[in-house]
Design a protein around this motif. Structure first.
Motif, PDB file in Angstrom:
ATOM      1  N   UNK A 162       0.837  -1.207   0.000  1.00  0.00           N
ATOM      2  CA  UNK A 162       0.000   0.000   0.000  1.00  0.00           C
ATOM      3  C   UNK A 162       0.864   1.247   0.000  1.00  0.00           C
ATOM      4  N   UNK A 163       1.836   1.285   0.924  1.00  0.00           N
ATOM      5  CA  UNK A 163       2.692   2.475   1.024  1.00  0.00           C
ATOM      6  C   UNK A 163       3.472   2.679  -0.277  1.00  0.00           C
ATOM      7  N   UNK A 164       3.993   1.587  -0.840  1.00  0.00           N
ATOM      8  CA  UNK A 164       4.767   1.686  -2.084  1.00  0.00           C
ATOM      9  C   UNK A 164       3.910   2.167  -3.240  1.00  0.00           C
ATOM     10  N   UNK A 165       2.691   1.617  -3.348  1.00  0.00           N
ATOM     11  CA  UNK A 165       1.809   2.002  -4.460  1.00  0.00           C
ATOM     12  C   UNK A 165       1.437   3.479  -4.366  1.00  0.00           C
ATOM     13  N   UNK A 166       1.067   3.913  -3.151  1.00  0.00           N
ATOM     14  CA  UNK A 166       0.669   5.321  -3.011  1.00  0.00           C
ATOM     15  C   UNK A 166       1.874   6.234  -3.241  1.00  0.00           C
ATOM     16  N   UNK A 192       1.559  11.165   2.159  1.00  0.00           N
ATOM     17  CA  UNK A 192       0.504  10.383   1.472  1.00  0.00           C
ATOM     18  C   UNK A 192       0.730   8.866   1.546  1.00  0.00           C
ATOM     19  N   UNK A 193       1.994   8.377   1.411  1.00  0.00           N
ATOM     20  CA  UNK A 193       2.161   6.917   1.512  1.00  0.00           C
ATOM     21  C   UNK A 193       1.656   6.357   2.838  1.00  0.00           C
ATOM     22  N   UNK A 194       1.634   7.171   3.882  1.00  0.00           N
ATOM     23  CA  UNK A 194       1.136   6.691   5.182  1.00  0.00           C
ATOM     24  C   UNK A 194      -0.385   6.863   5.291  1.00  0.00           C
ATOM     25  N   UNK A 195      -0.867   8.110   4.956  1.00  0.00           N
ATOM     26  CA  UNK A 195      -2.306   8.355   5.116  1.00  0.00           C
ATOM     27  C   UNK A 195      -3.104   7.624   4.036  1.00  0.00           C
ATOM     28  N   UNK A 196      -2.775   7.882   2.772  1.00  0.00           N
ATOM     29  CA  UNK A 196      -3.474   7.186   1.685  1.00  0.00           C
ATOM     30  C   UNK A 196      -3.178   5.696   1.731  1.00  0.00           C
ATOM     31  N   UNK A 197      -1.932   5.374   2.138  1.00  0.00           N
ATOM     32  CA  UNK A 197      -1.529   3.972   2.222  1.00  0.00           C
ATOM     33  C   UNK A 197      -2.377   3.215   3.238  1.00  0.00           C
ATOM     34  N   UNK A 198      -2.726   3.867   4.352  1.00  0.00           N
ATOM     35  CA  UNK A 198      -3.543   3.204   5.382  1.00  0.00           C
ATOM     36  C   UNK A 198      -4.919   2.869   4.820  1.00  0.00           C
ATOM     37  N   UNK A 199      -5.458   3.809   4.041  1.00  0.00           N
ATOM     38  CA  UNK A 199      -6.782   3.599   3.441  1.00  0.00           C
ATOM     39  C   UNK A 199      -6.723   2.452   2.424  1.00  0.00           C
ATOM     40  N   UNK A 200      -5.710   2.513   1.589  1.00  0.00           N
ATOM     41  CA  UNK A 200      -5.565   1.480   0.553  1.00  0.00           C
ATOM     42  C   UNK A 200      -5.321   0.111   1.199  1.00  0.00           C
ATOM     43  N   UNK A 201      -4.588   0.105   2.306  1.00  0.00           N
ATOM     44  CA  UNK A 201      -4.260  -1.150   3.003  1.00  0.00           C
ATOM     45  C   UNK A 201      -5.536  -1.905   3.387  1.00  0.00           C
ATOM     46  N   UNK A 202      -6.526  -1.138   3.899  1.00  0.00           N
ATOM     47  CA  UNK A 202      -7.787  -1.781   4.307  1.00  0.00           C
ATOM     48  C   UNK A 202      -8.414  -2.510   3.117  1.00  0.00           C
ATOM     49  N   UNK A 203      -8.385  -1.844   1.944  1.00  0.00           N
ATOM     50  CA  UNK A 203      -8.986  -2.456   0.759  1.00  0.00           C
ATOM     51  C   UNK A 203      -8.158  -3.646   0.285  1.00  0.00           C
ATOM     52  N   UNK A 204      -6.830  -3.505   0.325  1.00  0.00           N
ATOM     53  CA  UNK A 204      -5.971  -4.574  -0.189  1.00  0.00           C
ATOM     54  C   UNK A 204      -6.029  -5.827   0.684  1.00  0.00           C
ATOM     55  N   UNK A 205      -6.143  -5.613   2.000  1.00  0.00           N
ATOM     56  CA  UNK A 205      -6.234  -6.772   2.906  1.00  0.00           C
ATOM     57  C   UNK A 205      -7.496  -7.576   2.587  1.00  0.00           C
ATOM     58  N   UNK A 206      -8.608  -6.850   2.351  1.00  0.00           N
ATOM     59  CA  UNK A 206      -9.859  -7.550   2.005  1.00  0.00           C
ATOM     60  C   UNK A 206      -9.707  -8.246   0.661  1.00  0.00           C
ATOM     61  N   UNK A 207      -9.062  -7.563  -0.283  1.00  0.00           N
ATOM     62  CA  UNK A 207      -8.868  -8.158  -1.614  1.00  0.00           C
ATOM     63  C   UNK A 207      -8.031  -9.430  -1.508  1.00  0.00           C
TER      64      UNK A 207
END
Lengths: 216, 192
Positions: A162-166, A192-207
């Motif tokens: 997540x952090x890398x992608x963001x 952004x890698x931390x804040x946006x990354x945290x949001x994306x992480x939630x989605x990626x974990x479910x995925x």
């Protein structure tokens, strides 16, 4: 011991051919390639900063720092999912740490000259939000890799991804965003890698859970 | 000559080739590979766990992890670091589970002990009626775990293999099932 023999018999009886993962190097290049295509499309659509050749040391240090977080984070995410690839994981984490240090150093350098005190909140959507959206294709591909392989710590691997992608997404934003306001760059680009990354992480974990359940 | 060829022993090169064949679906070679690496896995686990009774369980978990993660082996890379990483992870998991169990799962353990200590009942219909009823009320996934582990008495690693889940996921499923069973049995006891 008899149970172990029985287990081996069961394992062998149910054996089906397994599709071998590609070489880690190729996979990382592929995932980064997806990110570069997304970034190039974004830059092509929005137009790069006119002074892209060199708006200043602080701007460049941030761009390099974000790039390192992107490459390092994605490498760590993908390597940590393959047994025995500790060295590659450590290299990825070290690169990301250097990237974070560069961004922090750039901020400290500007802040020492007196940074503005009031941030503008519009950057939350236009920069961090856009970077998170741009990160989705890379994050999804990296997560499919994590689901396919055998991660030791799936949640940590997803966090690195997540952090890398963001970070990759926000590098493209950084190349198009006209703002030189140091607080804007810190809040909506460097963090952004931390804040946006945290949001994306939630989605990626479910995925990842979904992919593991679907494809085993 | 690759780095792998220069650093690997002949046995390791052989195992690497066998694993590649196993990835392509060659069952007889896979059987040979698993049996050949078994003493090494056992020694590796013993070195970390000592003469614990859990050694054979962890060895089975390692075999299962090797099987579930076999697609992650690349034939151009050395085989042993890959195998050792899997074994180390399984041992670390086992130690963590043991520590957690000692800390938090005393109540469940006691039920566990009751279920295990009760006379061996190979068939479901011979279990006490209230236990059979409580088991039948469990969700499908938990019931399958209880059935394999406690009714059919299949080793945990093999049960995980049959259910297509990791040993860790089976433990979680079993933990939940035992908690539900306990509350069902306690409710049944309270009824006049």
């Amino acid at each position: 011991m008899r149970d172990t023999d029985r287990l081996i018999e069961s394992i062998v009886r149910d054996l089906v051919p397994a599709r071998r993962i590609p070489a880690l190097r190729l996979a990382v290049v592929g995932v980064l390639g997806v990110g570069f295509v997304a970034a190039a499309l974004w830059i092509g659509l929005r137009g790069a900063r006119p002074d892209l050749a060199g708006p200043g040391g602080n701007w460049s240090a941030n761009l390099i720092g974000l790039g390192l977080v992107a490459v390092g984070g994605l490498l760590a995410a993908m390597a940590s999912s393959v047994p025995g690839r500790h060295t590659a994981t450590r290299v990825g984490l070290a690169l990301a740490a250097v990237g974070v240090a560069l961004c922090a150093g750039a901020w400290g350098w500007v802040a020492a000259g007196g940074a503005p005190a009031h941030p503008r909140w519009d950057g939350l959507l236009s920069c961090t939000g856009a970077a998170t959206l741009l990160a989705i294709p890379v994050g999804v591909v990296a997560t499919l890799w994590i689901a396919w392989t055998a991660p030791r710590w799936p949640l940590a691997s997803a966090a690195f991804a997540s952090a890398g992608s963001v970070a990759l997404g926000v590098s493209a934003i950084h190349a198009t965003c006209p703002s030189d306001d140091p607080l804007h760059v810190l809040l909506w680009h460097a963090l952004a890698p931390f804040s946006g990354g945290a949001l994306l992480w939630l989605a990626l974990v479910s995925l990842r859970r979904l992919a593991v359940r679907r494809f085993g | 000559m690759t780095v792998k060829d220069r650093t690997s022993s002949p046995a390791e090169l052989q195992w690497s080739a066998w694993m590649a064949a196993a990835q392509d679906g060659d069952a007889s070679v896979y059987d040979r590979l698993l049996r050949e690496i078994l003493p090494m896995i056992r020694a590796l686990v013993r070195r970390r766990l000592g003469a614990s009774a859990a050694v054979e369980d962890v060895v089975q978990n390692v075999l299962l992890s090797v099987h579930r993660g076999r697609q992650t082996y690349r034939p151009e890379r050395p085989f042993l670091p890959w195998l050792r990483a899997i074994a180390r992870n399984a041992v670390t998991d086992a130690m963590r589970v043991e520590r957690r169990r000692a800390e938090r799962e005393v109540a469940i353990e006691s039920l566990d002990a009751v279920l295990v200590a009760s006379p061996p009942e190979p068939r479901g219909e011979e279990l006490p009626a209230e236990l059979v009823e409580a088991i039948s009320e469990l969700p499908d996934t938990q019931r399958a775990a209880v059935d394999l582990l406690y009714v059919q008495r299949i080793p945990a690693a093999e049960a995980a293999l049959r259910l297509g889940i990791s040993p860790g996921a089976l433990r979680v499923r079993m933990h939940r099932a035992l908690r539900t069973l306990r509350s069902h049995l306690e409710q049944a006891k309270r009824k006049p």
